[in-house]
Design a protein around this motif. Structure first.
Motif, mmCIF file in Angstrom:
data_model
loop_
_atom_site.group_PDB
_atom_site.id
_atom_site.type_symbol
_atom_site.label_atom_id
_atom_site.label_comp_id
_atom_site.label_asym_id
_atom_site.label_seq_id
_atom_site.Cartn_x
_atom_site.Cartn_y
_atom_site.Cartn_z
ATOM 1 N N TYR A 1 0.942 -1.601 0.033
ATOM 2 C CA TYR A 1 0.074 0.038 -0.140
ATOM 3 C C TYR A 1 0.657 1.694 -0.192
ATOM 4 O O TYR A 1 0.612 2.300 -0.942
ATOM 5 C CB TYR A 1 -1.043 0.139 0.883
ATOM 6 N N SER B 1 2.360 2.172 -3.113
ATOM 7 C CA SER B 1 0.916 2.366 -4.680
ATOM 8 C C SER B 1 0.767 3.446 -4.107
ATOM 9 O O SER B 1 0.312 4.512 -5.288
ATOM 10 C CB SER B 1 0.212 1.416 -4.818
ATOM 11 N N ILE B 2 0.758 4.498 -3.071
ATOM 12 C CA ILE B 2 0.138 5.373 -2.132
ATOM 13 C C ILE B 2 1.355 6.227 -2.906
ATOM 14 O O ILE B 2 0.293 7.162 -3.364
ATOM 15 C CB ILE B 2 -0.367 5.708 -1.337
ATOM 16 N N PHE C 1 -7.146 -1.324 6.110
ATOM 17 C CA PHE C 1 -7.036 -1.250 4.590
ATOM 18 C C PHE C 1 -8.413 -1.049 3.834
ATOM 19 O O PHE C 1 -8.437 -0.904 2.942
ATOM 20 C CB PHE C 1 -6.672 -3.230 4.160
ATOM 21 N N THR D 1 -6.609 4.587 1.096
ATOM 22 C CA THR D 1 -6.713 2.698 0.774
ATOM 23 C C THR D 1 -7.174 2.709 -0.454
ATOM 24 O O THR D 1 -7.673 1.485 -0.847
ATOM 25 C CB THR D 1 -6.725 1.402 1.574
ATOM 26 N N GLY E 1 -9.978 -0.778 -3.865
ATOM 27 C CA GLY E 1 -8.420 -1.813 -4.379
ATOM 28 C C GLY E 1 -8.032 -0.462 -5.734
ATOM 29 O O GLY E 1 -8.012 0.697 -5.751
ATOM 30 N N PRO F 1 -7.750 -5.551 -1.001
ATOM 31 C CA PRO F 1 -7.140 -5.350 0.620
ATOM 32 C C PRO F 1 -7.347 -7.433 0.895
ATOM 33 O O PRO F 1 -6.367 -7.771 1.436
ATOM 34 C CB PRO F 1 -8.428 -5.006 1.220
#
Lengths: 354, 292
Positions: free
Chosen positions: A90, A93-94, A148, A155, A160, A254
């Motif tokens: 996470y 990707s964030i 998540f 998130t 997703g 998640p």
């Protein structure tokens, strides 16, 4: 230059001679050949699917090596590595989607942030002996899973995140082959680091804590600090692997980062061998291949008329992982690494078995 | 105020349930210091045995109870004999990992057989157990939970205090080596504590099934919730398990009543982490002072 081969007895005269990773030049040469094969032959011989499986093996192996440093070397069990893997995924990707951070800094940030999150759940264990870390990482797993799913502004919840294309030094990472190089370079580096951590001061302290914490403290090892260090290293590995995984599969939700994934990691290190770095790689390979075989097998079963709708993969996987954990613990607690050692030494000693 | 009381009653009964569920866990921990991660699956297996007998085989309730008890006694015994006994002498962490493996195995097995559906028991409890006080109504399940908790506390209390097996168990918990050298049959104590714990689990599983229906995922989640309960109460304390259970029960119902229902599942673990940080041996646990 003469090759150093295995002597016919123990002729070591100093502690330094106990330390090398490769006792003989044979090991050094064979791992060099292995590396050449890995980077110059395998990517060109194997097809896309095989590379995909290999990439997953390497990613899981990085995480498993981390868990093994904690469990196999320090004697603390973590049930939260599935979620820690997710924290890394996470974070990377964030960072990549929201802040447009490049590939390399993002995955390292994934590792570092996971180490920090891990420390939060590691603090309770620093005050306590026994298996309290296990319980607090269990809490960590469930709290992180909740975050998540429910912290949607960060998130994106259950829907997703889809990651942008990764680039490294101007190269596009799109194919399995280009990712193969990135993943396996990190795999080799992290394996090398782990192998070296466990034979330095830190690793020896970890082993001392595992074997007898009272004696370790008596020898002047501050056990709580070392437990935390071990836990931080271990979560860093998990987070880094998670970040690599997220950039590789390019979309995360998640769903994968559940308690089940934590159990999968535990299965990897038990099958591979507790307290063995190479063992973790064996374990990761075994579990990933088992996973693939199961999904193929069950896909095949589902196509048969008689079984339509009756079999789903998840329960079977869970059952088989559980069974494998239990069987290995009872019958071969040292795992595949021990099997490998026995096979190797029986070759070495043949035809005289003693 | 009515809402508050309703929540209070609900919290009390859910708390009792957590308490009973935790009893089995504490029994195993006390006699062999194993953290049993397969606890939720033991609950689920008890509930499923009962379910199969009453709904699929249509046998009368009292038969179902007897068979479930005998079955889960045997199961506990078998688990100890097949999986735990070979691990005697291994490091504790390996035994704990074994229970993690057992938990995955049992959960997978139950899911393969029963899939993830929720099965509902017919409510077999007599109607006079439904209590109404003014606006407050207490359903029979909750009354029964309360009664069973009290009975259990009494039985286990007497068992540990007066029966010779109970005293053996306490002695093993206290110091395995000393108990062994004084002639206590430690193996039998282990087997018996797994068997008894498994019966306790079956009963809590049945009650859980009556309240929420039987669902593998739901019940194994409750099995994990045992950890906050026992950490709060102290790992070795049976009374502490009940009080910890009540606390977590109240906490969850009030959080879901006043704050948010989704927080309900996670608040117990937040408390767990906090407790581990500030009062690590729990409210009633044995404080181990160890100087090195």
């Amino acid at each position: 230059m003469r090759l150093r081969l295995r002597p016919c007895g123990n002729y070591k005269e100093s502690y330094k001679e106990e330390l090398p990773i490769f006792e003989t030049d044979f090991g050094r040469i064979s791992s060099l050949i292995g590396l050449i094969l890995l980077f110059f032959v395998i990517p060109f011989v194997f097809g896309s699917y095989n590379l995909y499986v290999l990439n997953h093996v390497a990613i899981y192996a990085i995480a498993a090596v981390g868990l093994n440093i904690l469990t196999g070397f320090t004697g603390q069990l973590s049930l939260g590595h599935g979620a820690f893997f997710g924290v890394g995924a996470y974070t990377a990707s964030i960072l990549m989607t929201r802040l447009h951070v490049p590939f390399l800094p993002s995955i390292f940030a994934g590792g570092v942030s996971t180490a920090l999150v891990g420390l939060v759940f590691g603090i309770p264990s620093s005050r306590l002996k026994h298996l309290y870390l296990t319980i607090s990482t269990l809490a960590g797993q469930l709290i992180l899973e909740y975050i998540f799913i429910n912290w949607e502004s960060l998130t994106c919840g259950a829907s997703g995140i889809i990651l942008p294309k990764s680039t490294i030094f101007g190269f596009d990472l799109q194919t399995d082959r280009s990712f193969f190089y990135v993943i396996f370079i990190f795999f080799v580096i992290f394996l090398w680091i782990a192998k070296n951590i466990v034979r330095t001061k830190y690793g020896r302290a970890f082993i001392a804590i595992r074997d007898n914490d009272q004696a370790a403290e008596g020898m002047g090892i501050p056990i709580f600090r070392y437990k935390l260090i071990s836990f931080a290293i271990s979560s860093f590995y998990a987070g880094f692997a998670g970040a690599l995984w997220a950039t590789y599969v390019a979309s995360i939700s998640p769903e994968p980062f559940t308690f089940g994934l934590s159990i999968e990691f535990i299965a990897m290190i038990i099958i591979g061998g507790l307290g063995s770095i190479t063992g973790s790689v064996f374990g990761a390979t075994f579990i990933t291949l088992l996973n693939e075989a199961l999904s193929q097998g069950i896909g095949y079963l589902m196509n048969l008329k008689a079984f339509t709708g009756m079999v789903t993969i998840a329960p079977f996987r869970e059952f088989i992982f559980g069974l494998v954990i239990v069987l290995f613990l009872i019958f071969e607690p040292k795992g595949l690494a021990e099997v490998w050692r026995i096979v190797k030494s029986s070759f070495k000693l043949w035809p005289f078995s003693y | 105020m009515g809402f508050f009381l309703q929540l209070l009653v609900q919290g009390l009964s859910i708390g009792c349930l957590y308490g009973i569920a935790a009893l089995g866990f504490v029994m195993i921990f006390k006699s062999s210091s194993v953290l049993n991660f397969a606890h939720g699956e033991l609950l689920a297996i008890g509930a499923y045995i009962f379910f199969v007998i009453t709904i699929w085989l249509n046998l009368p309730i009292y038969m179902a109870f007897i068979i479930t008890f005998v079955g889960s006694f045997a199961l506990g015994f078998l688990i100890e004999r097949l999986f735990l006994r070979p691990m005697i002498g291994e490091a504790l962490i390996e035994v704990v990992m074994l229970t993690v493996g057992l938990s995955a195995m049992f959960r997978g097995l139950l899911l393969v057989i029963f899939s993830g559906n929720t099965y509902v028991f017919s409510n077999f409890l007599p109607a006079w157990l439904n209590i109404r006080i003014g606006s407050l109504s207490i359903s029979s399940v909750y009354t029964v939970t309360l009664i069973i908790t009290i009975i259990f506390l009494a039985i286990l209390g007497f068992f540990f205090k007066y029966s010779s097996q109970g005293i053996y168990m306490r002695s093993v918990a206290d110091n395995q080596t000393a108990a062994l050298s004084l002639g206590v049959n430690v193996r039998r104590v282990f087997a018996l504590s797994w068997a008894i714990a498994s019966i306790v689990c079956a009963i809590s599983g049945i009650i859980l099934g009556v309240i929420n229906g039987v669902n593998v995922h739901a019940i194994s989640r409750i099995g994990l919730k045992v950890f906050p309960v026992v950490i709060l109460g102290g790992l070795e304390s049976i009374g502490g398990a009940i009080i910890g259970g009540l606390f977590i029960g109240f906490l969850e119902t009030f959080v879901s009543g006043y704050l948010s229902t989704s927080l309900r599942d996670v608040v117990a673990y937040v408390v767990l982490v906090i407790i581990l940080m500030i009062k690590p041996y729990g409210l009633f646990g044995l404080v181990e002072i160890e100087r090195v």
